[in-house]
Write a protein that holds these residues in place. Structure first.
Motif, PDB file in Angstrom:
ATOM      1  N   PHE A  54       0.795  -1.233   0.000  1.00  0.00           N
ATOM      2  CA  PHE A  54       0.000   0.000   0.000  1.00  0.00           C
ATOM      3  C   PHE A  54       0.822   1.274   0.000  1.00  0.00           C
ATOM      4  O   PHE A  54       0.258   2.364   0.014  1.00  0.00           O
ATOM      5  N   ASP A  55       2.145   1.152  -0.022  1.00  0.00           N
ATOM      6  CA  ASP A  55       2.970   2.351  -0.002  1.00  0.00           C
ATOM      7  C   ASP A  55       4.111   2.270  -1.024  1.00  0.00           C
ATOM      8  O   ASP A  55       4.141   3.011  -2.006  1.00  0.00           O
ATOM      9  N   LEU A  56       5.081   1.349  -0.820  1.00  0.00           N
ATOM     10  CA  LEU A  56       6.259   1.307  -1.684  1.00  0.00           C
ATOM     11  C   LEU A  56       5.912   1.058  -3.145  1.00  0.00           C
ATOM     12  O   LEU A  56       6.367   1.787  -4.037  1.00  0.00           O
ATOM     13  N   ILE A  57       5.120   0.028  -3.424  1.00  0.00           N
ATOM     14  CA  ILE A  57       4.783  -0.290  -4.813  1.00  0.00           C
ATOM     15  C   ILE A  57       3.932   0.801  -5.435  1.00  0.00           C
ATOM     16  O   ILE A  57       4.087   1.137  -6.622  1.00  0.00           O
ATOM     17  N   VAL A  58       3.036   1.380  -4.651  1.00  0.00           N
ATOM     18  CA  VAL A  58       2.212   2.483  -5.158  1.00  0.00           C
ATOM     19  C   VAL A  58       3.089   3.659  -5.566  1.00  0.00           C
ATOM     20  O   VAL A  58       2.910   4.248  -6.642  1.00  0.00           O
TER      21      VAL A  58
END
Length: 259
Positions: A54-58
């Motif tokens: 929910f953070d790095l890949i986004v």
């Protein structure tokens, strides 16, 4: 202070203190501390899943296309897998030395196995440091203590605890003093700092490199979660409680990221 200085400080705390704590636990408590570590690893694994998904890949997708992100994730995953496989091979040799206890077992074999394990883990910590550095590549001084970046450092620090125990126990069993074994174990976390500087510098070159760095960090952390944290947790304590800790970790990560 600059972001890079903070990255070095935070990474030093995660790498050196993480492995050092594991060495201290291995020296003082042995296997008695494994249930507590199991729950911590499970919770950390859950939090890390939230951070990655929910953070790095986004953030990586915001800076490039899905193909580049996919390749970066697979590269990070594969690199940590290969290094971990190398460590497993050394661990297998160490276990064979233990099995020779009743047929000419020599403490020297176990000591040498611990030294080899220390070297392998030191090398393994280099790309883990890159994960921390890459996660801070798009941060400014005011965002140094952002939850996602700190969560990565904390998770890697917790993940280093059982590795520190794996180094300290054979060294002590082979005749090294407990204080010396704990100190040597802490030093195996030093390459984490070097890796963090490399990861940070690459991530600040351009949006393309930032996306690659974040993708690499995501893949590496996915392997750490599914290849190390959760399996290690299950081996340390065969109970359903760590499963609940993982779910609570996932929900905690989501709540904090989306707060």
């Amino acid at each position: 202070m600059s972001v890079l200085v903070w990255v070095i400080i935070i990474t030093c705390a995660a790498g050196v203190l993480g492995t050092g704590t594991g060495g201290l636990l291995g020296a003082v408590f042995g296997r008695e501390s494994e249930k507590t570590v199991s729950v911590l690893l499970s919770f950390a694994g859950g939090v890390m899943l939230s951070v990655v998904c929910f953070d790095l890949i986004v953030d990586a997708l915001d800076n490039s296309g899905i193909t580049l992100v996919f390749l970066g994730v697979m590269f990070g995953f594969s690199l940590i897998f290969l290094l971990n496989d190398l460590i497993d091979r050394f661990a297998l040799c160490k276990n064979h030395a233990k099995k020779d206890e009743y047929t000419g077992y020599s403490p020297k074999k176990l000591f040498l196995g611990g030294v080899v394990m220390a070297v392998a883990i030191a090398l393994h910590n280099l790309p883990e440091g890159m994960v921390i550095g890459a996660s801070y590549a798009d941060s400014d001084p005011s965002g140094v203590f952002k939850f996602s970046e700190l969560a990565i450092a904390v998770v890697i620090g917790l993940h280093d605890i059982p590795e520190g125990m794996a180094v300290a126990v054979p060294l002590i069993s082979g005749g090294m003093k407990k204080t010396s074994a704990a100190a040597l174990t802490a030093l195996t976390g030093a390459p984490t700092v070097i890796g963090a500087v490399i990861g940070y510098m690459l991530g600040t070159l351009s949006p393309l490199w930032l996306s690659l760095s974040l993708s690499f960090a995501s893949g590496a952390m996915l392997y750490v979660v599914f290849g190390e944290l959760l399996p290690d947790s299950a081996l340390m304590w065969r109970s359903k409680i760590p499963v609940f800790a993982t779910v609570i970790g996932v929900l905690t990560g989501i709540l904090i990221i989306r707060a």
